[in-house]
Every structure is written in C-alpha cells, then in structure tokens.
Motif scaffolding. Structure first.
Motif, mmCIF file in Angstrom:
data_model
loop_
_atom_site.group_PDB
_atom_site.id
_atom_site.type_symbol
_atom_site.label_atom_id
_atom_site.label_comp_id
_atom_site.label_asym_id
_atom_site.label_seq_id
_atom_site.Cartn_x
_atom_site.Cartn_y
_atom_site.Cartn_z
ATOM 1 N N HIS A 181 29.057 -6.312 -15.717
ATOM 2 C CA HIS A 181 29.615 -5.075 -16.279
ATOM 3 C C HIS A 181 28.581 -4.268 -17.057
ATOM 4 C CE1 HIS A 181 33.578 -6.097 -14.901
ATOM 5 N NE2 HIS A 181 33.422 -7.307 -15.392
ATOM 6 N N LEU A 182 27.319 -4.371 -16.636
ATOM 7 C CA LEU A 182 26.272 -3.570 -17.281
ATOM 8 C C LEU A 182 26.233 -2.172 -16.673
ATOM 9 C CD1 LEU A 182 23.445 -6.230 -17.611
ATOM 10 C CD2 LEU A 182 24.702 -5.121 -19.467
ATOM 11 N N ILE A 183 26.686 -2.050 -15.433
ATOM 12 C CA ILE A 183 26.803 -0.737 -14.813
ATOM 13 C C ILE A 183 28.181 -0.651 -14.169
ATOM 14 C CG2 ILE A 183 24.345 -0.296 -14.359
ATOM 15 C CD1 ILE A 183 24.815 -1.429 -11.536
ATOM 16 N N SER A 184 28.684 0.564 -13.993
ATOM 17 C CA SER A 184 30.015 0.700 -13.400
ATOM 18 C C SER A 184 29.927 1.104 -11.937
ATOM 19 C CB SER A 184 30.837 1.729 -14.182
ATOM 20 O OG SER A 184 30.112 2.934 -14.252
ATOM 21 N N GLN A 185 28.764 1.638 -11.544
ATOM 22 C CA GLN A 185 28.567 2.070 -10.162
ATOM 23 C C GLN A 185 27.235 1.515 -9.669
ATOM 24 O OE1 GLN A 185 28.444 6.269 -10.331
ATOM 25 N NE2 GLN A 185 30.540 6.537 -9.581
ATOM 26 N N PRO A 186 27.126 1.247 -8.373
ATOM 27 C CA PRO A 186 25.830 0.807 -7.868
ATOM 28 C C PRO A 186 24.739 1.841 -8.167
ATOM 29 C CG PRO A 186 27.514 0.696 -6.157
ATOM 30 C CD PRO A 186 28.139 1.339 -7.336
ATOM 31 N N VAL A 187 23.580 1.362 -8.571
ATOM 32 C CA VAL A 187 22.452 2.260 -8.814
ATOM 33 C C VAL A 187 21.632 2.379 -7.529
ATOM 34 C CG1 VAL A 187 20.345 2.601 -10.146
ATOM 35 C CG2 VAL A 187 22.351 1.580 -11.221
ATOM 36 N N ASP A 188 21.240 3.587 -7.179
ATOM 37 C CA ASP A 188 20.449 3.798 -5.976
ATOM 38 C C ASP A 188 18.966 3.544 -6.291
ATOM 39 O OD1 ASP A 188 19.583 4.419 -3.524
ATOM 40 O OD2 ASP A 188 20.033 6.558 -3.615
ATOM 41 N N TRP A 189 18.591 2.254 -6.305
ATOM 42 C CA TRP A 189 17.242 1.870 -6.741
ATOM 43 C C TRP A 189 16.150 2.450 -5.863
ATOM 44 C CZ3 TRP A 189 16.685 0.050 -11.380
ATOM 45 C CH2 TRP A 189 17.737 -0.652 -11.978
ATOM 46 N N LEU A 190 16.484 2.707 -4.606
ATOM 47 C CA LEU A 190 15.462 3.227 -3.699
ATOM 48 C C LEU A 190 15.618 4.724 -3.483
ATOM 49 C CD1 LEU A 190 15.546 0.259 -1.173
ATOM 50 C CD2 LEU A 190 13.938 0.644 -3.039
ATOM 51 N N GLY A 191 16.475 5.358 -4.274
ATOM 52 C CA GLY A 191 16.683 6.798 -4.184
ATOM 53 C C GLY A 191 15.601 7.557 -4.937
ATOM 54 N N PRO A 192 15.643 8.886 -4.868
ATOM 55 C CA PRO A 192 14.585 9.714 -5.456
ATOM 56 C C PRO A 192 14.382 9.446 -6.953
ATOM 57 C CG PRO A 192 16.145 11.051 -4.221
ATOM 58 C CD PRO A 192 16.686 9.659 -4.212
ATOM 59 N N LYS A 193 15.447 9.081 -7.642
ATOM 60 C CA LYS A 193 15.341 8.964 -9.095
ATOM 61 C C LYS A 193 14.635 7.674 -9.517
ATOM 62 C CE LYS A 193 18.330 9.992 -13.022
ATOM 63 N NZ LYS A 193 19.725 9.917 -13.448
ATOM 64 N N TYR A 194 14.959 6.577 -8.864
ATOM 65 C CA TYR A 194 14.461 5.285 -9.339
ATOM 66 C C TYR A 194 13.433 4.617 -8.428
ATOM 67 C CZ TYR A 194 18.282 5.515 -12.675
ATOM 68 O OH TYR A 194 19.120 5.898 -13.675
ATOM 69 N N ALA A 195 13.144 5.224 -7.266
ATOM 70 C CA ALA A 195 12.266 4.537 -6.301
ATOM 71 C C ALA A 195 10.921 4.180 -6.932
ATOM 72 C CB ALA A 195 12.059 5.409 -5.065
ATOM 73 N N MET A 196 10.347 5.098 -7.698
ATOM 74 C CA MET A 196 9.049 4.829 -8.310
ATOM 75 C C MET A 196 9.130 3.656 -9.274
ATOM 76 S SD MET A 196 5.904 5.412 -8.450
ATOM 77 C CE MET A 196 5.059 6.922 -8.081
ATOM 78 N N LEU A 197 10.188 3.650 -10.073
ATOM 79 C CA LEU A 197 10.384 2.544 -11.014
ATOM 80 C C LEU A 197 10.466 1.219 -10.255
ATOM 81 C CD1 LEU A 197 10.990 1.723 -13.993
ATOM 82 C CD2 LEU A 197 13.402 1.851 -13.385
ATOM 83 N N THR A 198 11.207 1.226 -9.158
ATOM 84 C CA THR A 198 11.380 0.010 -8.376
ATOM 85 C C THR A 198 10.046 -0.502 -7.840
ATOM 86 O OG1 THR A 198 13.575 0.767 -7.730
ATOM 87 C CG2 THR A 198 12.628 -1.017 -6.444
ATOM 88 N N VAL A 199 9.261 0.390 -7.234
ATOM 89 C CA VAL A 199 7.991 -0.100 -6.669
ATOM 90 C C VAL A 199 7.041 -0.549 -7.782
ATOM 91 C CG1 VAL A 199 8.139 1.143 -4.480
ATOM 92 C CG2 VAL A 199 7.001 2.224 -6.420
ATOM 93 N N ILE A 200 7.139 0.072 -8.956
ATOM 94 C CA ILE A 200 6.305 -0.378 -10.072
ATOM 95 C C ILE A 200 6.717 -1.786 -10.499
ATOM 96 C CG2 ILE A 200 5.807 -0.011 -12.527
ATOM 97 C CD1 ILE A 200 5.791 2.973 -11.991
#
Lengths: 267, 299
Positions: free
Chosen positions: B141-160
């Motif tokens: 229950h840390l998030i209520s919706q799936p986060v789009d980790w590979l989407g434009p917003k978080y993709a850079m964070l993910t690869v880092i």
C-alpha cells in the motif's frame, strides 16, 4: 549500520531471487506478478527454454566463444608479456605504450564497424571466429597482469634452462609457463568472465544469423518476440541458465576474484 | 651477430600475434574513423568526401546534444548514488565485523553477471502492468496505482538504479583495497587521543584515501559516461529519447536498429559523432584529473 548492510544486501539479491523463483513459475503466475515463491516448481520451463527457445544452441555458442577467447588471450598475451619482460627489442617502449593506451582509448561502438567490415572481408562474419578474434585482440589488460606475474619468476631460471640447452620456445612453454599457472588461472577467469558476458559484439555479428547467437544475445532477443509477455517464465529460466555458470565459478573462486580485483588498484 | 639475429627472430615470433591483432583490430579502426568522419558514407554505395560538413551537421543535431545532456544526467545520477554507497560499505566492512566476507561476496556478485542478461530481468521487474516492483509496492500500500517505471517520467531513474545495482560492488572493492593500505596504528593513536568514529573518518580515512579515491572516481566517471549496454536492453533509448545516451546514439548511427527508431544508419556522420563523443569523454576525464590534482595541492 546493520540495517544498512542488510537492506543493501537484500536489494542486491532481490533481482537474482526473482529470477530464480520466476524461472520456476508458470506463465500465468508471472503475468499476475505477485508472489515471491512459485506455487509449484515448474521444471518444465528449463526443458522448454533449453529446447524450444534454443538455449542449448546459445549455451554451446557462448561456451565456444568464451573458451576460445580465454585460451587465445592467454596465449597471445603471455607470449608478448614474456618477451616484453625478459628481452629488449627495437620499439619496445612504443609497443608497451600502445598496449597501455589500448586500455583507455575507446570510441565505443565506432571501432565495431571497421572491425566488422574487416571480418566481412576475411569471410569470418558468418562464423563466431570474427567475434573471437576481436575479443582476443583486446588483450592489453591481460598483458599487463601477466607481465606482473612474470616479474615474480626469477630470470636465473630461464638462464639455467638455456645453459642446459633448452631453446627459447621450449624454455617458455615447458618451464616458465607451468610456473605461471596461478597467474594464468586468474587472468583466464577474467577473460572468461568478459567474453561470457559480452553482449554488443556478438549482437552485431549475429544480426543476420540467429544460429550463432550467444546466451546474452539470444536472451535479450526473446524480449522482442511477438509473444514476449507470455514468455517471461522462459526468459527467467534462460536468464538462470546464463547466469548460473558464472555465478558458480564466482562462488568457487570468490577469494581469488576479490583479492585480485582489490589488488588491481594499488599500482 | 648470429645470436642477435636469432634473438630477433624469437622476439618477433612471440610478439607477432599481439602486434598483428592490435594493428588490425585496435589501430586500424581508429584510422578508419579519422578518415570517414570527412565523408558522406551511408555504409553502402559510394563514399563522398565532404570536408567538415559532418561537423556542421553535428553542431545543429539536436538529438545528439540531447543525448549529451542525458549522458550527464545518467552518469551524474549513477555517480552520486554509487560512490557514497560503495564508500560507506567499504568503510563498514573494513572494520572487524562478523560475516564481512559473506557480505563482500554478496555485494560484489553483480559484477560477475552479464549486464545484458540482468537488464532483461530488470526489464521484467520494472514492467508497469505486471512487474514485481509495482506488485510489491501495491501490496504494501505504498502506491495506489501502478507506476510506469519505463515511461517518460521515470525511465531515466530506472536505468540509473539498474546501473547503480551493477556498480556498487565493484567500487566498494576498490575503496576497500585503498582502505586496507591505511596503517592501523593511525586509528589506534587517534582513538587514544579521544577521537570518535566520525572524527577518525574525516581526519584520517578521507585524507589517507584521497589518492586511491581520485583514481577510483576517475574510473567511475569514464565507465558511467561510456555505459549503454543496459540502457540498450531496457529502453533502447526511449521513451521519446528520454534515455538516449551518447554511445547509444552512436551505435544507432553505425548499425541498423529495430524499426521505430528515428535514427538512420550513416557511417560517415557516425564517425564524426564518435570523434566528438570521444573528445567529450576525454575532455571531462582530463578536466577531472586537473581539478582533483589542484585540490590535492590545496590540502
């Protein structure tokens, strides 16, 4: 402090645990994500990956490349390092400088293109020998590592052998090289790891011939399959197949690995 | 004279494989690049000499400059996370600690695993609709919706994050090697003088580690500017070029890539991009070297 160590260790292990557990899940289980452990161990995934997804072929290719590269690198680098350590020859300092700069100069993908074209000209692009030769050509770090080991073997030994009538080549292969076994083992381990894990080079060479793909390439390509989403369990089984040999070697040689890597910064 | 000639023959025999391979597969490719960066050459057909046109095109190539920016974000993010974590781990594990060998083994493990393979795994782990990270976070229950980790917003964070996972163990080990060369009696005498752990870290560990750290950081900078293998597997530079780094862009210019990429193969221009990329990496490394030497003098 312990909390930090523990959390870091867990985060390090997390993807590996997920891979191993995922490799035993059914496709449906993977689709819904969720559970840490599989409901029932699906050993069939491995059989399917091995046969259907062609991992038998990929494993053979990877093993072939890695063994050839390791043997070739050790031979080329040890011969050169021996001469560079024991003898003087014209252009020696130039040679050593070039070897040293080869470790640092890298224009990444750009050198791949002329290398590839050269292999096409030699008709080696349709076999794995192109990949093998290119990987052997990058032997400068092995060269310097082995040179360090040669320094530890007393010169008197070569001289004594020569006085007894043993020729240069014979002295090297029969007397000096056997003494170098520990060094060769360590350098070989590094060369093997590097070639086993190499991705871009075999990718470029096998674009038109899937039969030659190595484990890393074959696995990454599964991602582009039309039904990739359905095959995550196969991908995980494949990932295990490609990670486990290296992991096993690492666990067995853990001490050597860590000591040598640690030693390499002290220069 | 005879002996000399014999020795020369032996030396040549032993050096020949190394020299031939280095010339053919190390030096020749560099000369190839230096030549073709002045040509219009698609990779097939005729190569046309066009002088400096490739560099003019480079100056206006917004995709290249975006990839330079992305490279800085990627490398900067990776370094900012990797270096402190690995230093901290090294300092803790340098002390006498139960189970420190096991922990070292665990932390170092990622470095023996293929980047490409583990990136495939991470791709599945961060998948937005059935990835394990999202499922886990939802369950907690840390998030209520799936986060789009590979989407434009978080993709850079993910690869880092993936890059940090792969690198921490390596630099931990290098720091550890540096720490072990610091004489133990320095700490002992400082402890007698009443210096606490924090003071000992600032006044003994950091200054004594500086020369090693200087080299480790330089290696880390080069490696993080050059890394693109895992990005290639996880995002292919996407979405909408958000994770396109210099070397990945370069790769796309030199080899045919999957459809959907806006970059088309162009070897001549690719050579110019390769040259510029090498200059940028070399320049930053040189700058770092210069600055860190200056800092050494101040201390």
């Amino acid at each position: 402090m312990w909390l930090f160590l523990l959390v870091t260790a867990l985060l390090t292990l997390f993807p590996l645990v997920m891979t191993v557990s995922g490799s035993f899940k059914t496709g449906a289980e993977m689709m819904t994500g969720g559970s840490l452990l599989p409901a029932k161990l699906q050993f069939a995934n491995y059989a399917e990956a091995w046969k259907q997804a062609n991992f038998a072929r990929y494993t053979w290719n990877s093993a072939f490349v890695s063994i050839m590269v390791t043997a070739g690198t050790l031979l080329v680098a040890s011969m050169a390092a021996y001469v560079a350590d024991r003898r003087d020859f014209p252009g020696k300092s130039l040679y050593v400088t070039v070897q040293a700069s080869m470790m640092f100069i890298s224009v990444g993908a750009i050198v791949l293109r002329p290398q590839f074209d050269l292999m096409v000209a030699l008709h080696l692009n349709t076999t794995l020998w192109g990949v093998i030769l290119i990987l052997i050509s990058a032997h400068s770090s092995t060269f310097f590592m082995l040179q360090g080991f040669f320094k530890a073997i007393p010169r008197e030994l070569d001289e004594a052998a020569m006085v007894d009538g043993s020729g240069f080549i014979r002295t090297f292969f029969r007397i000096i090289l056997p003494l170098l076994t520990p060094g060769l083992g360590v350098a070989g381990l590094f060369a093997f790891r590097h070639s086993w894990n190499e991705y871009i080079l075999p990718l470029v060479f096998t674009m038109t011939s899937p039969k030659l793909q190595t484990l890393t390439v074959g696995l990454a390509n599964l991602r582009y399959g039309s039904s990739a989403a359905m095959q995550i369990h196969l991908m995980m089984a494949g990932a295990c197949l490609s990670i486990l040999p290296m992991l096993l070697a690492y666990i067995l040689a853990n001490k050597t690995f860590i000591q040598v890597t640690a030693g390499s910064v002290k220069g | 004279m005879n002996i000399k000639r014999k020795r020369f023959g032996e030396n040549s025999l032993f050096l020949l494989p190394s020299i031939v391979l280095t010339l053919a597969l190390g030096i020749y490719p560099l000369l190839w690049m230096l030549r073709y960066m002045f040509y219009d050459y698609a990779g097939y057909g005729e190569a046309l000499f066009i002088g400096l046109d490739n560099f003019r095109r480079l100056a206006r190539d917004s995709m290249f400059w975006e990839s330079v920016g992305n490279t800085f974000i990627y490398a900067g993010g990776k370094l900012l996370l990797t270096l402190p974590i690995s230093l901290l781990l090294a300092v803790i594990l340098n002390g006498r600690l139960r189970g420190s060998n096991l922990l070292r083994g665990i932390y170092f493990m990622p470095t023996v695993i293929s980047t490409a393979v583990i990136s495939v795994v991470f791709y599945n782990i961060f998948n937005s609709y059935n990835g394990m990270v999202n499922t886990l976070l939802l369950k907690l229950h840390l998030i209520s919706q799936p986060v789009d980790w590979l989407g434009p917003k978080y993709a850079m964070l993910t690869v880092i994050l993936v890059a940090v996972w792969g690198a921490v163990g390596n630099y931990m080990l290098l720091f550890l090697a540096g720490l072990q060369s610091i004489p133990q009696d320095l700490y002992e005498s400082a402890a007698i003088d009443g210096a606490n752990a924090g003071k000992r870290f600032w006044h003994i560990t950091l200054p004594m580690l500086a020369p090693v750290a200087q080299m480790v950081i330089m290696l880390a900078i080069i490696a993080s500017l050059k890394g693109y293998e895992s990005i290639m597997v996880i995002t292919e530079g996407g979405p909408i070029g958000k994770t396109e780094v210099m070397y990945l862009y370069l790769y796309k210019l030199l080899f045919p890539v999957s459809t959907g990429s806006p970059v088309t193969q162009q070897l001549g221009y690719g050579s110019a991009v390769g040259f510029a990329t090498a200059l940028i990496v070399g320049g930053i490394t040189g700058l770092y070297f210069f600055l860190s030497r200056k800092m050494n003098k101040v201390y």
